[in-house]
Scaffold this active site. Structure first.
Site, PDB file in Angstrom:
ATOM      1  N   LYS A   1      -2.671  -3.472  -5.863  1.00  0.00           N
ATOM      2  CA  LYS A   1      -3.007  -2.285  -5.064  1.00  0.00           C
ATOM      3  C   LYS A   1      -1.978  -1.190  -5.364  1.00  0.00           C
ATOM      4  O   LYS A   1      -0.763  -1.398  -5.197  1.00  0.00           O
ATOM      5  CB  LYS A   1      -2.977  -2.685  -3.592  1.00  0.00           C
TER       6      LYS A   1
HETATM    7  C1  E4P Z   1      -6.571  -0.758   3.167  1.00  0.00           C
HETATM    8  O1  E4P Z   1      -6.541  -1.588   2.283  1.00  0.00           O
HETATM    9  C2  E4P Z   1      -5.565  -0.632   4.211  1.00  0.00           C
HETATM   10  O2  E4P Z   1      -4.882  -1.844   4.384  1.00  0.00           O
HETATM   11  C3  E4P Z   1      -6.136  -0.293   5.545  1.00  0.00           C
HETATM   12  O3  E4P Z   1      -7.474  -0.478   5.714  1.00  0.00           O
HETATM   13  C4  E4P Z   1      -5.361   0.625   6.405  1.00  0.00           C
HETATM   14  O4  E4P Z   1      -6.008   0.847   7.625  1.00  0.00           O
HETATM   15  P1  E4P Z   1      -5.336   1.479   8.911  1.00  0.00           P
HETATM   16  O5  E4P Z   1      -5.645   2.930   8.920  1.00  0.00           O
HETATM   17  O6  E4P Z   1      -5.974   0.776  10.049  1.00  0.00           O
HETATM   18  O7  E4P Z   1      -3.847   1.224   8.814  1.00  0.00           O
END
Ligand code: E4P
Length: 215
Positions: A87
């Site tokens: 990622k």
């Molecule tokens: C994506 O891979 C992220 O981990 C994620 O969905 C972040 O979401 P949040 O806005 O709830 O922190």
């Protein structure tokens, strides 16, 4: 549409896996910190544990923000398991890193995407997944679902193979709206997945069926 769970909590991952609908997992440094998982060795062990529970892709995020650092970290993460997807944040060196990993056959998930232009760059660099954050857009008075629709439309126009992974999902309505918009994947908290089960007429109907059966 594939269902990923967005957590670093092993028992939640097991619960979603037991439901029989789980296709993969995403994590991020904030989710790791929430579970108290610190130190590279512990983080890498968690990724391996997750890969042993779930059959699908597992996104593992790099912390570096420079190209050399991202490459070093990403290659190490990718070596942990064939289903690890590296990622990478949507920044200039991130795009370069995605291109580097793509050329080496390492799959990437481009994270922190908030605009169609960023999604085009991620796809051009060869990302396996692009992660638009819909909840965080909604929090800022921008309709996150509209972004999913735009990216799905653009990717279709050019047959980009990058999968649209809707992230920052807050609730079950987001999941349904992402399905309507044509997202390839949603990554959600366990609660949003479980809330899909709920309907009062199901509960009332089941109670009536059971009562009639017992008459
Ligand atoms: C994506 O891979 C992220 O981990 C994620 O969905 C972040 O979401 P949040 O806005 O709830 O922190």
């Amino acid at each position: 549409m594939k269902f990923f769970i967005d957590t670093a909590n092993l028992s939640q991952i097991k619960e979603a896996q037991d439901l029989g609908v789980l296709d993969g997992v995403t994590t991020n440094p904030s989710l790791m910190a929430k579970e108290g998982i610190r130190g590279q060795a512990n983080i890498e062990k968690l990724y391996t544990d997750i890969c042993n529970i779930v059959e699908g892709d597992v996104s593992a995020e790099v912390i570096s923000t420079d190209l050399a650092g991202m490459i070093k970290e990403g290659e190490k993460l990718a070596a942990l398991h064939p289903r690890i997807v590296v990622k990478v944040p949507m920044i200039k060196d991130g795009v370069k890193a995605i291109r580097y990993f793509t050329n080496k056959g390492i799959r990437t998930n481009c994270t922190l995407v908030f605009s169609p232009g960023q999604a085009i760059l991620a796809a051009k660099a060869g990302a396996a997944y692009v992660s638009p954050f819909i909840g965080r857009l909604d929090d800022n008075s921008v309709d996150g679902i509209e972004l999913i629709k735009q990216i799905v439309h653009i990717y279709k126009n050019y047959n980009f193979r990058t999968q649209v992974l809707a992230a920052s999902i807050r609730h079950s309505v987001h999941i349904v709206r992402c399905a309507e918009a044509g997202a390839d994947v949603v990554t959600c908290p366990l609660s949003a997945i479980m809330d899909l089960l709920k309907h009062p007429l199901t509960d009332i109907g089941l109670a009536k069926f059971l009562a009639d059966h017992n008459k």
